[in-house]
Write a protein that holds these residues in place. Sequence first.
Motif, short mmCIF file in Angstrom:
data_model
loop_
_atom_site.label_atom_id
_atom_site.label_comp_id
_atom_site.label_asym_id
_atom_site.label_seq_id
_atom_site.Cartn_x
_atom_site.Cartn_y
_atom_site.Cartn_z
N ALA A 114 40.55 33.50 55.34
CA ALA A 114 41.43 34.48 54.69
C ALA A 114 40.93 35.89 54.92
CB ALA A 114 41.51 34.18 53.18
N ALA A 115 39.61 36.08 54.89
CA ALA A 115 39.06 37.42 55.14
C ALA A 115 39.36 37.88 56.56
CB ALA A 115 37.55 37.41 54.89
N VAL A 116 39.21 36.98 57.53
CA VAL A 116 39.51 37.33 58.93
C VAL A 116 40.99 37.68 59.08
CG1 VAL A 116 39.62 36.43 61.28
CG2 VAL A 116 37.61 35.99 59.87
N ALA B 17 41.33 39.13 41.84
CA ALA B 17 40.17 39.84 42.41
C ALA B 17 38.85 39.25 41.92
CB ALA B 17 40.25 41.31 42.06
N GLY B 18 38.79 38.86 40.65
CA GLY B 18 37.53 38.35 40.11
C GLY B 18 37.32 36.87 40.30
N ASN B 19 38.25 36.19 40.97
CA ASN B 19 38.17 34.74 41.03
C ASN B 19 37.05 34.23 41.92
OD1 ASN B 19 39.41 32.45 39.85
ND2 ASN B 19 40.28 31.89 41.83
N SER B 20 36.59 35.03 42.87
CA SER B 20 35.47 34.59 43.69
C SER B 20 34.21 34.43 42.85
CB SER B 20 35.23 35.58 44.84
OG SER B 20 35.00 36.89 44.34
N VAL B 21 34.04 35.29 41.85
CA VAL B 21 32.91 35.15 40.93
C VAL B 21 33.09 33.90 40.07
CG1 VAL B 21 31.64 36.24 39.04
CG2 VAL B 21 32.55 37.65 40.90
N VAL B 22 34.31 33.65 39.63
CA VAL B 22 34.59 32.46 38.82
C VAL B 22 34.27 31.20 39.62
CG1 VAL B 22 36.38 31.16 37.62
CG2 VAL B 22 36.33 33.65 37.46
N PHE B 23 34.63 31.19 40.91
CA PHE B 23 34.32 30.02 41.72
C PHE B 23 32.82 29.80 41.84
CE2 PHE B 23 33.43 28.25 46.00
CZ PHE B 23 33.92 26.97 45.78
N TRP B 24 32.07 30.87 41.98
CA TRP B 24 30.61 30.78 42.06
C TRP B 24 30.04 30.21 40.76
CZ3 TRP B 24 27.05 35.07 40.33
CH2 TRP B 24 25.73 34.76 40.61
N LEU C 158 35.72 41.12 51.48
CA LEU C 158 34.49 40.43 51.84
C LEU C 158 33.81 39.76 50.63
CD1 LEU C 158 32.91 42.98 54.35
CD2 LEU C 158 34.15 40.88 54.86
N ALA C 159 34.14 40.19 49.43
CA ALA C 159 33.50 39.61 48.23
C ALA C 159 33.69 38.10 48.14
CB ALA C 159 34.03 40.29 46.97
N PRO C 160 34.89 37.55 48.39
CA PRO C 160 35.02 36.08 48.33
C PRO C 160 34.13 35.36 49.33
CG PRO C 160 37.18 37.12 48.24
CD PRO C 160 36.20 38.20 48.56
N VAL C 161 33.91 35.97 50.51
CA VAL C 161 33.03 35.35 51.50
C VAL C 161 31.60 35.30 50.98
CG1 VAL C 161 32.19 35.45 53.88
CG2 VAL C 161 34.53 36.15 53.35
N LEU C 162 31.16 36.39 50.37
CA LEU C 162 29.80 36.45 49.82
C LEU C 162 29.60 35.40 48.73
CD1 LEU C 162 27.02 37.74 49.30
CD2 LEU C 162 28.18 39.40 47.81
N PHE C 163 30.53 35.33 47.78
CA PHE C 163 30.35 34.39 46.67
C PHE C 163 30.57 32.95 47.10
CE2 PHE C 163 30.94 38.32 44.21
CZ PHE C 163 29.88 38.19 43.33
N ALA C 164 31.39 32.74 48.13
CA ALA C 164 31.53 31.39 48.68
C ALA C 164 30.23 30.95 49.33
CB ALA C 164 32.67 31.34 49.69
N ALA C 165 29.55 31.88 50.02
CA ALA C 165 28.24 31.56 50.62
C ALA C 165 27.21 31.25 49.54
CB ALA C 165 27.77 32.72 51.49
N LEU C 166 27.22 32.01 48.45
CA LEU C 166 26.31 31.73 47.34
C LEU C 166 26.61 30.37 46.71
CD1 LEU C 166 26.24 35.24 45.58
CD2 LEU C 166 24.44 34.21 46.98
N SER C 167 27.89 30.03 46.61
CA SER C 167 28.27 28.72 46.06
C SER C 167 27.81 27.60 46.98
CB SER C 167 29.79 28.66 45.87
OG SER C 167 30.24 29.70 45.03
N LEU C 168 27.93 27.81 48.27
CA LEU C 168 27.48 26.80 49.23
C LEU C 168 25.97 26.62 49.13
CD1 LEU C 168 28.39 24.93 51.51
CD2 LEU C 168 28.02 26.81 53.11
N ALA C 169 25.24 27.72 48.92
CA ALA C 169 23.79 27.63 48.76
C ALA C 169 23.42 26.83 47.51
CB ALA C 169 23.19 29.04 48.68
N VAL C 170 24.17 27.00 46.44
CA VAL C 170 23.93 26.22 45.22
C VAL C 170 24.14 24.74 45.48
CG1 VAL C 170 24.80 25.75 42.90
CG2 VAL C 170 24.47 28.10 43.64
N ALA C 171 25.24 24.42 46.16
CA ALA C 171 25.56 23.02 46.44
C ALA C 171 24.48 22.36 47.29
CB ALA C 171 26.92 22.91 47.12
#
Length: 410
Positions: free
Chosen positions: A185-187, A83-90, A142-155
């Motif tokens: 995966a969310a879809v 569950a917390g891995n989306s934050v770890v990826f960010w 939806l949390a992984p989608v949010l943090f993936a978008a934040l990670s993409l913004a960082v990149a």
Amino acid sequence: MSEPSFLLSQPLPLPLLNIAVRGGLVTLLLLAAALLLRRHGQAPAARWGAFFAIGVAAYAVCSAPGFSNPPVAWQAPLLVLSAGNSVVFWIFANALFNDEFRWRVWHAAAWLMLAIGALANCFVLAPAHSPWTGTVATALTLAPVLFAALSLAVAVSTWHTDLVEGRRRLRGFIVGSAALYSAAAAVAKMLDWQGPGLAAASLADALGMFVITLAIVWPLLGDGGRTLFDESREALPLARLPPVDSPGLDLDIVPPSASGQAHAIPDANARAAPAAIPQSHAPSQPPAPAPDAPDAALIAALASLMASQHVHREEQLTIGSLAARLDVPEYKLRRAINQGLGYRNFNVFLNRYRIDEARRALSDAAQAEVPVLTIAMDCGFQSLGPFNRAFKSETGLTPTEYRKQAAQAH
């Protein structure tokens, strides 16, 4: 003997194939985590990458059909990691692509919030048939989608100032593929597959994770990992280099070390006489430089330009515009600053000049009444906040504290 032959000729059932793929994925991820820690354990990005790999392995188990139905106590650690891995990826994306990133307590709070939500939904809300079950499940989806978008913004936001070629090439693929997978995966979870559709979707999910993981792990653990995670070499203060027309200039490029990077070593003194070489071992001609070695002449020309024209004072200076002034391709200038001088980020390179000039101004008794903001903007900073952070990072003091100490020293 006919029965085994018959069984082997039949297609492998989807659930069994799913288990096999997920088992291979978990093995690959745990091996990648161990190798990252062993080879690059001193680098924060490598440690977060290993933590992320362990989290993906936990997700590969948790997302298998039938997991936690009903929930069992031993599954709780896997649910927490998943569950917390989306934050770890960010955090991993920030640590890998942003050299100035430092994790904070609130990052851990975000991870903890998702972990608690997963545990509460699985062990409390769902068994009690609470009306909040669906809401919490949707938020966790939806949390992984949010943090993936934040990670993409960082990149994307740090791409233009990145000087590490290998990292520039990888950032789009690593973050982009993870973002696309998170969205897919969310879809898939929203569609709530049942029966044969669930088995096929779960197998496709496992295969997608396996392919993406293999494509990401390969460059991280290969030769490119040394460049991505090598943060041990201190950047050379380029301001100490003499201009290119100085009579005593001697800029030698040391061959790449184990990290795959070279050092530029300035020497403003007269060139020392070379040590005697036995005639039998003396080379007939100087060895040719490596094709990707930093250009010593370009580094010297850059030093001359920075010292004579003070281009670091320009607020909108980019590596592209600086390369145009030197009349060289941008990639060559990026390589010279990175491999020759040790800088991984163009803004850090510029800020070294700006901070050096600010220190001289703050130490000047004649400028004791000049506001700190004025000095910051004269040196090229656009506002006081970034200047204060960069100055303290470089000197360990705020500009005001530095000025006071300089005044007491006089």
